[in-house]
Motif scaffolding. Structure first.
Motif, mmCIF file in Angstrom:
data_model
loop_
_atom_site.group_PDB
_atom_site.id
_atom_site.type_symbol
_atom_site.label_atom_id
_atom_site.label_comp_id
_atom_site.label_asym_id
_atom_site.label_seq_id
_atom_site.Cartn_x
_atom_site.Cartn_y
_atom_site.Cartn_z
ATOM 1 N N MET A 139 0.823 -1.206 0.000
ATOM 2 C CA MET A 139 0.000 0.000 0.000
ATOM 3 C C MET A 139 0.860 1.260 0.000
ATOM 4 O O MET A 139 0.557 2.241 -0.697
ATOM 5 N N THR A 161 2.246 1.802 -3.413
ATOM 6 C CA THR A 161 1.175 2.275 -4.296
ATOM 7 C C THR A 161 0.923 3.756 -4.080
ATOM 8 O O THR A 161 0.801 4.533 -5.040
ATOM 9 N N GLY A 169 -1.693 -0.220 -7.728
ATOM 10 C CA GLY A 169 -2.068 -1.238 -6.756
ATOM 11 C C GLY A 169 -1.776 -2.649 -7.250
ATOM 12 O O GLY A 169 -1.009 -3.396 -6.623
ATOM 13 N N PRO A 170 -2.346 -3.064 -8.386
ATOM 14 C CA PRO A 170 -2.039 -4.408 -8.908
ATOM 15 C C PRO A 170 -0.576 -4.567 -9.303
ATOM 16 O O PRO A 170 -0.027 -5.667 -9.224
ATOM 17 N N HIS A 184 2.157 -3.251 -7.792
ATOM 18 C CA HIS A 184 2.969 -3.537 -6.611
ATOM 19 C C HIS A 184 2.451 -4.748 -5.845
ATOM 20 O O HIS A 184 3.164 -5.274 -4.990
ATOM 21 N N GLY A 185 1.234 -5.170 -6.146
ATOM 22 C CA GLY A 185 0.692 -6.335 -5.452
ATOM 23 C C GLY A 185 1.257 -7.646 -5.938
ATOM 24 O O GLY A 185 1.017 -8.695 -5.331
ATOM 25 N N ALA A 227 0.829 -8.245 -12.875
ATOM 26 C CA ALA A 227 1.630 -7.078 -12.499
ATOM 27 C C ALA A 227 2.319 -6.427 -13.695
ATOM 28 O O ALA A 227 2.277 -5.196 -13.844
#
Length: 308
Positions: free
Chosen positions: A1, A4, A258-259, A261-262, A267
């Motif tokens: 988070m 992001t 978000g996606p 770094h997730g 990615a």
């Protein structure tokens, strides 16, 4: 988070400040800063930040000087640029140089193509590249200062990516994909598309293992980035306000980073989408030809063509 939020913050601040200063290529500082944050979870050191600015300043100056000296000798100039472009791809395949090879590609590909259209436009681009190379580390440090790491201490060491077994083949393929449209645009400046070249660079600098996503993954990333850029562009045409520009860019950064770094299989797709958003959204605000809706749609079509 936190990663992001940092990425979204540098995108919004970088683009908004550059637009407030009426820079012709406002997306560059945001793109550079976002790439610095994407490449590493840690803030760049002082020496890395200074080194980045120095390398980019020298690269832009050299690219502009070579352009001025050799533009009237296209064959010799194209051969020299071919060596530079292939060298950048070779460094990328080996996993060396961080984000610098990508930015060196931007300097040495975009400046010549812009110069055959307008010497002033090429000089403006070089100046903005230098400005963005100074602003990018500052934006990265600002993001880390406002959103420091949750745990103090060194990040766990990451193993370097293995060199692909077909490293030369991978670099040659990337070189061919870029050099063909580049040479065509150099010889036919009236047909040159800034968007096509920047998009191709954004795609081919992806790690070779990410290229396994092939057409569907690349098209999906550009489609996502293009749709988000379209929505932001139309909002700003309704209410052209710097505060709204900041909010739209920050929200887009949250959605796309978000996606990214997730982790996960998608990615790399969102990495492409994030770059596509900044390029399309920034060029939609840039004074290249015109900023009309028709021109923006044409740029979106160029992104699809470059992806194919």
């Amino acid at each position: 988070m936190r990663r992001t939020l940092r990425t979204a913050l540098v995108m919004a601040v970088g683009l908004t400040v550059a637009e407030a200063r009426d820079q012709p290529f406002a997306f560059l500082s945001a793109l550079f800063a976002a790439q610095l944050l994407i490449k590493s979870p840690n803030a760049p050191s002082l020496m890395q930040g200074i080194g980045f600015a120095i390398v980019m300043t020298v690269s832009s100056g050299v690219a502009l000087t070579l352009c001025s000296a050799l533009l009237d000798r296209p064959i010799a100039y194209l051969l020299l640029l071919s060596l530079i472009i292939f060298g950048c791809f070779w460094l990328l395949v080996l996993g060396r140089g961080g984000p610098l090879p990508q930015f060196l590609l931007l300097c040495n590909v975009m400046i010549p193509v812009l110069a055959v259209q307008s010497a002033d436009l090429a000089a403006d681009f070089a100046a903005v590249m230098i400005d963005a190379s100074v602003a990018a580390p500052l934006l990265a440090w600002l993001a880390h200062g406002l959103l420091p790491a949750a745990h103090v201490g060194r990040a766990p060491a990451q193993s370097s990516a293995p060199v692909p077994s077909k490293a030369i083949q991978s670099a040659v393929i990337a070189f061919i994909v870029l050099i063909l449209p580049f040479a065509y645009f150099m010889l036919n400046p009236e047909a040159a598309s800034f968007v096509i070249l920047v998009t191709i660079i954004g795609i081919v600098v992806q790690p070779p293992q990410s290229r396994g996503l092939a057409a569907m993954g690349l098209l999906l990333g550009n489609l996502i980035g293009g749709i988000v850029a379209s929505m932001g562009f139309y909002l700003l045409t309704l209410l052209p306000w710097l505060g709204l520009l900041f909010l739209v860019t920050f929200l887009a950064g949250l959605v796309l980073a978000g996606p990214l770094h997730g982790g996960g299989k998608l990615a790399p797709v969102f990495g492409i989408a994030l770059s596509t958003f900044l390029i399309l959204f920034g060029l939609g605000l840039a004074p290249i030809r015109d900023g009309s809706t028709a021109a923006f749609i044409s740029r979106l079509a160029d992104v699809a063509l470059a992806s194919l």
